[in-house]
Design an enzyme around this catalytic site. Structure first.
Site, PDB file in Angstrom:
ATOM      1  N   HIS A 299       0.800  -1.228   0.000  1.00 14.33           N
ATOM      2  CA  HIS A 299       0.000   0.000   0.000  1.00 14.33           C
ATOM      3  C   HIS A 299       0.830   1.274   0.000  1.00 14.33           C
ATOM      4  O   HIS A 299       0.287   2.336   0.271  1.00 14.33           O
ATOM      5  CB  HIS A 299      -0.925   0.033   1.224  1.00 14.33           C
ATOM      6  CG  HIS A 299      -2.135  -0.837   1.097  1.00 14.33           C
ATOM      7  ND1 HIS A 299      -3.270  -0.451   0.419  1.00 14.33           N
ATOM      8  CD2 HIS A 299      -2.392  -2.083   1.563  1.00 14.33           C
ATOM      9  CE1 HIS A 299      -4.171  -1.410   0.484  1.00 14.33           C
ATOM     10  NE2 HIS A 299      -3.661  -2.414   1.167  1.00 14.33           N
TER      11      HIS A 299
ATOM     12  N   LYS B  63      -9.093  13.442   4.481  1.00 13.67           N
ATOM     13  CA  LYS B  63      -8.226  12.259   4.472  1.00 13.67           C
ATOM     14  C   LYS B  63      -7.274  12.373   5.651  1.00 13.67           C
ATOM     15  O   LYS B  63      -7.227  13.404   6.316  1.00 13.67           O
ATOM     16  CB  LYS B  63      -7.447  12.144   3.163  1.00 13.67           C
ATOM     17  CG  LYS B  63      -6.681  13.397   2.760  1.00 13.67           C
ATOM     18  CD  LYS B  63      -6.001  13.225   1.417  1.00 13.67           C
ATOM     19  CE  LYS B  63      -6.995  13.265   0.269  1.00 13.67           C
ATOM     20  NZ  LYS B  63      -6.910  12.110  -0.610  1.00 13.67           N
ATOM     21  N   ARG B  64      -6.537  11.315   5.916  1.00  8.32           N
ATOM     22  CA  ARG B  64      -5.539  11.354   6.971  1.00  8.32           C
ATOM     23  C   ARG B  64      -4.580  12.513   6.733  1.00  8.32           C
ATOM     24  O   ARG B  64      -4.259  12.830   5.584  1.00  8.32           O
ATOM     25  CB  ARG B  64      -4.779  10.021   6.986  1.00  8.32           C
ATOM     26  CG  ARG B  64      -3.857   9.805   8.148  1.00  8.32           C
ATOM     27  CD  ARG B  64      -3.453   8.342   8.201  1.00  8.32           C
ATOM     28  NE  ARG B  64      -2.969   7.866   6.922  1.00  8.32           N
ATOM     29  CZ  ARG B  64      -1.699   7.904   6.525  1.00  8.32           C
ATOM     30  NH1 ARG B  64      -0.774   8.426   7.306  1.00  8.32           N
ATOM     31  NH2 ARG B  64      -1.333   7.426   5.355  1.00  8.32           N
TER      32      ARG B  64
ATOM     33  N   LYS C 271       0.280  14.208   1.530  1.00  8.03           N
ATOM     34  CA  LYS C 271      -1.083  14.472   1.037  1.00  8.03           C
ATOM     35  C   LYS C 271      -1.313  15.968   0.810  1.00  8.03           C
ATOM     36  O   LYS C 271      -2.281  16.373   0.201  1.00  8.03           O
ATOM     37  CB  LYS C 271      -2.114  13.885   1.997  1.00  8.03           C
ATOM     38  CG  LYS C 271      -2.060  12.352   2.059  1.00  8.03           C
ATOM     39  CD  LYS C 271      -3.053  11.792   3.063  1.00  8.03           C
ATOM     40  CE  LYS C 271      -2.882  10.296   3.259  1.00  8.03           C
ATOM     41  NZ  LYS C 271      -3.381   9.496   2.124  1.00  8.03           N
TER      42      LYS C 271
ATOM     43  N   THR D 130      -8.933   6.297  -2.139  1.00 10.16           N
ATOM     44  CA  THR D 130     -10.302   5.821  -2.395  1.00 10.16           C
ATOM     45  C   THR D 130     -11.306   6.955  -2.188  1.00 10.16           C
ATOM     46  O   THR D 130     -12.414   6.896  -2.705  1.00 10.16           O
ATOM     47  CB  THR D 130     -10.669   4.632  -1.486  1.00 10.16           C
ATOM     48  OG1 THR D 130     -10.406   4.972  -0.124  1.00 10.16           O
ATOM     49  CG2 THR D 130      -9.894   3.385  -1.869  1.00 10.16           C
TER      50      THR D 130
ATOM     51  N   LYS E 267     -14.975   8.050  -4.114  1.00  7.38           N
ATOM     52  CA  LYS E 267     -16.247   8.373  -3.445  1.00  7.38           C
ATOM     53  C   LYS E 267     -16.766   9.733  -3.892  1.00  7.38           C
ATOM     54  O   LYS E 267     -17.965   9.911  -4.123  1.00  7.38           O
ATOM     55  CB  LYS E 267     -16.049   8.338  -1.926  1.00  7.38           C
ATOM     56  CG  LYS E 267     -15.756   6.953  -1.382  1.00  7.38           C
ATOM     57  CD  LYS E 267     -15.128   7.001   0.011  1.00  7.38           C
ATOM     58  CE  LYS E 267     -14.482   5.663   0.332  1.00  7.38           C
ATOM     59  NZ  LYS E 267     -13.535   5.744   1.446  1.00  7.38           N
TER      60      LYS E 267
END
Length: 802
Positions: free
Chosen positions: A346, A534-535, A540, A642, A646
């Site tokens: 991952h 998100k985290r 990110k 992901t 969504k």
């Protein structure tokens, strides 16, 4: 369960009275939730038993999905949807002056995960059951999960996540199936029939008690199982201080991801990982042995999948049982193990690949360490035979090197399949991160692009959009989400596009209500709802987002003629408790929000909202209400994502880098229906390998960048120097590891274009429709179908109950 609302109402009221011994009028929403949950679970039981019997009778090959996380969210609404009872229950409750949504609010999100890894696992379980595939999950029953997030003066504060304060109505404790898991101690060798044998003795044992939760398939009577293990003191501990033993034992399943800054935390994490795999594999083999006499041929009936490296000790643990308990030869045991186990990687971040110091691993798991050592010895010997004299290659590929055990290497060597989770990610693994392993065994490597369950993220989260789609193309897409492409027929249908816009507005109104309840901030319903949830992690790049907001703020303050289309920037994210830098970013976002939202010049055009305690149930409200999906990770760093799927499925348009699954989303929707910016993955990797990027150049030559970066430390933000010097230094002194400043201008330009396009509501609705139409490919049903056919070798086994 009940054929009509009156039948349900009667049964519900009776059960409520019997359970709590008080009239309906005196019961609380929690009472009502508990009773409704019990009724549903009791109804599920017959199908649950029948499913297991069907698998046994058919002698179906079964997959067991081992994951440290299963981020399930709430199960009441999901189970009602999958059982087909939502309308009956909703109508029955309405006649009792109860809104189903209020009862759903009484359910805590299951505290069993943190982010994408756990949510992916939950989607996969949903798809396995909905596709009649024999597949169960194995995880840990965390007492407190990660943490509940609160903001105090803009800082993240972590509180225990008390998701079990009212118990868990969905679980069944199976104390009779508990197993003892050994730690510490030593290994005794002995000879038996001329063979050298080993036994783990003088161990400190922990009792692993299983709690089973039903995983309900979509209107097909299949109910699979998620088995969660709880750590409890052994009734016969080989022990010293009994109170210390009790505390240390219960800590194993108390929190997800304990802080591993110090050795104590490292030991606890490693204990968790072995606890998960040892209890799960013993349970799997016990179930297998009920139907089969010998473990020879295990790989023909059982597939064990390890979700990331956390459960990789499944490999030496299965070897241990086959060698020490079944008395197989090494060669027999190794063939069975490698053919049974498969592995999903991952990450492309080398620093995120798990490594364990031998000094911690060996004393805690003495027999497992011996087996890992032997696997490494044999593997390195085989490499020497194939690549004689290539010491550096062998050192780089070794499982044990530099006093550390490399868990990803163990996972690759000990499994028959290694998959990435998006095309780009898999290619990076093959060509860079795992290139030596790929060259050695290319047949092991394959791609399985992630997916999401459209049942939760569209049917349940967005009933208005679901209804519109079904009115347009019928209901076949619910069973076959790829049929969403039929929406293209409405790309030029003005009335359908208007209805699509109307459904989005309904969800924006609902989301704005939640925002006001949580923050007290009123947002412009006609503004662009721009969302990054998100985290929180440096790669990110929530930082890029907030620096761009600061740029807009600066421009509004300086240029009275600058009137951008109004935007509401919405964030949701938790930072790991020990991740100092990420927590500084949270403080920065909250500080900017306070500045922007309370300035009369800027608040008309931009609002910044940070919703605390981001979780699945909150996500179900956020995704349908979003206009824009922020997927802005540094290219090559996000394995897949992901959330991007969504958002897409709910009609939001992506602004993002060509990273992870964004690449495949762009391929499907076309460049005109996504806003791409920034470096490509190969450019990032080239900079990292060869240098050439100097962040100070961008700071000095782009006055927008200089102004926002200086704003971190020059007093623009109240008390900013003491809070944001770390971020300032990361961008300049540390040369901006994630290329925030490099991508800034490109990102700002993409946002400007996006704002201009949003004004044309018809064209925006067309973009939205194209995204929904192409989202069916990203259903986890497609992903699981690929895993089932290409890796696990499992087939559907339909279940029918009379």
């Amino acid at each position: 369960m009940f054929s009509n609302k009156d039948e349900f109402k009667t049964a519900f009221l009776k059960k409520l009275e019997v359970t709590y011994g008080k009239p309906f009028e005196e019961t609380s929403k929690q009472d009502q939730y508990q009773v409704l949950g019990q009724m549903i679970r009791e109804h599920i039981s017959a199908n649950w038993i029948a499913t297991n019997e069907k698998y046994r009778a058919a002698k179906s090959k079964t997959v067991y999905y081992l994951s440290i996380e299963f981020l399930l969210g709430r199960l009441l609404g999901n189970n009602l949807l999958n059982l087909g009872f939502t309308d009956v229950v909703k109508e029955g409750l309405k006649e009792l002056s109860i809104h189903l949504e209020e009862i759903e609010e009484a359910e805590s999100d299951a505290g069993l995960g943190n982010g994408g890894l756990g949510r992916l696992a939950a989607c996969f379980l949903d798809s396995l059951a909905s596709m009649d595939l024999p597949g169960h999950g194995c995880g840990i029953r965390y007492k407190h999960g990660l943490f509940e997030q609160k903001f105090v003066d803009g800082f993240q504060v972590e509180l225990p996540e008390q998701w079990l304060r009212h118990g868990n109505v969905w679980e069944v404790r199976k104390a009779d199936l508990a197993v003892e898991i050994p730690f510490w101690g030593k290994v005794r060798s002995y000879s038996e029939e001329g063979r050298l044998c080993f036994e783990h003795v003088d161990a400190e044992t922990i009792l692993a008690v299983p709690y089973d939760m039903p995983i309900v398939g979509f209107q097909n009577q299949t109910v699979n199982t998620l088995r969660l293990w709880s750590a409890e003191p052994s009734p016969y501990p080989y022990q010293r201080d009994i109170m210390q033993y009790k505390r240390e034992t219960e800590a194993v399943s108390e929190f997800l991801y304990p802080d591993d800054t110090h050795d104590e935390g490292k030991i606890l994490r490693l204990k968790q990982q072995y606890f998960l795999v040892a209890s799960s594999i013993r349970s799997i083999l016990r179930s297998y042995k009920k139907k089969n006499h010998s473990l020879r041929g295990l790989q023909d009936k059982v597939a064990i999948h390890i979700n990331d490296t956390h459960p990789v000790l499944a490999i030496p643990e299965l070897m241990r049982i086959l060698l020490d308990e079944e008395k197989m030869t090494w060669e027999e045991a190794w063939e069975i193990t490698t053919k049974t186990i498969s592995y999903t990687n991952h990450t492309t971040l080398s620093e995120a690949l798990e490594k364990w110091p031998i000094r911690i691993f060996q004393p805690l798991l003495p027999r497992i360490y011996m087996i890992v050592e032997e696997i490494n010895e044999r593997f390195c010997r085989s490499l020497w035979d194939k690549y004689p004299g290539e010491w550096q290659r062998i050192e780089e590929m070794a499982i044990i090197a530099h006093n550390q055990i490399r868990m990803a290497h163990l996972a690759i060597v000990g499994s028959h399949s290694v998959n990435g989770v998006a095309n780009l990610h898999t290619e990076i693994l093959k060509n860079r991160e795992m290139n030596l392993f790929y060259n050695h065994e290319p047949e092991k490597f394959n791609n399985k692009t992630n997916g999401i369950t459209h049942r939760r993220w569209l049917l349940k989260a967005n009933p208005q959009l679901t209804k519109l789609i079904s009115e347009g193309i019928g209901e076949d897409w619910i069973r076959e989400p790829a049929k969403l492409v039929q929406l293209f027929d409405y790309k030029d249908d003005s009335s359908f596009l208007q209805e699509l816009k109307n459904t989005k507005q309904i969800k924006k109104i609902q989301l704005s209500t939640r925002i006001y309840q949580q923050t007290g901030v009123k947002v412009d319903l006609h503004s662009i709802f721009d969302v990054q949830v998100k985290r929180l992690h440096a790669y990110k790049r929530q930082l890029l987002n907030v620096l761009h907001i600061l740029y807009l703020y600066n421009r509004i303050k300086e240029d009275k003629n600058f009137k951008p289309f109004p935007k509401t920037f919405i964030f949701g994210a938790k930072a790991s408790p020990g991740y100092y830098y990420a927590k500084k970013i949270i403080k920065l976002i909250n500080t900017v929000a306070e500045k922007v939202n309370n300035d009369k010049d800027s608040s008309e055009f931009i609002k910044v909202i940070f919703l605390e305690n981001y979780r699945v149930s909150l996500a179900e409200e956020i995704f349908p209400g979003a206009d824009v999906s922020e997927q802005i990770s540094t290219a090559s760093k996000e394995a897949s994502g992901t959330g991007n799927m969504k958002f897409m499925m709910n009609g939001a348009i992506t602004i993002g880098t060509l990273d992870g699954a964004n690449v495949e989303i762009a391929d499907r929707v076309g460049q005109e229906n996504i806003y791409l910016f920034g470096l490509y993955a190969d450019q990032v990797l080239d900079y990292q390998q060869n240098g050439g990027y100097h962040s100070r150049e961008y700071y000095h030559y782009d006055k927008r960048i200089k102004q926002v970066v200086d704003g971190l430390v020059n007093g623009l933000l109240h008390d900013s120097y003491s809070h944001f010097e770390t971020i300032y230094d990361s961008l300049l002194a540390e040369n901006d590891q994630y290329f925030v400043l490099k991508d800034f201008a490109s990102y700002a330009n993409a946002h400007h274009k996006l704002g201009e396009d949003f004004v044309n509501t018809r064209e925006w609705s067309q973009k939205s429709l194209v995204n929904i139409a192409m989202s069916g490919h990203f259903s986890s049903d497609r992903t699981i179908g690929e895993y089932a056919n290409d890796i696990w070798g499992i087939e559907p086994a339909s279940v029918y109950v009379k």
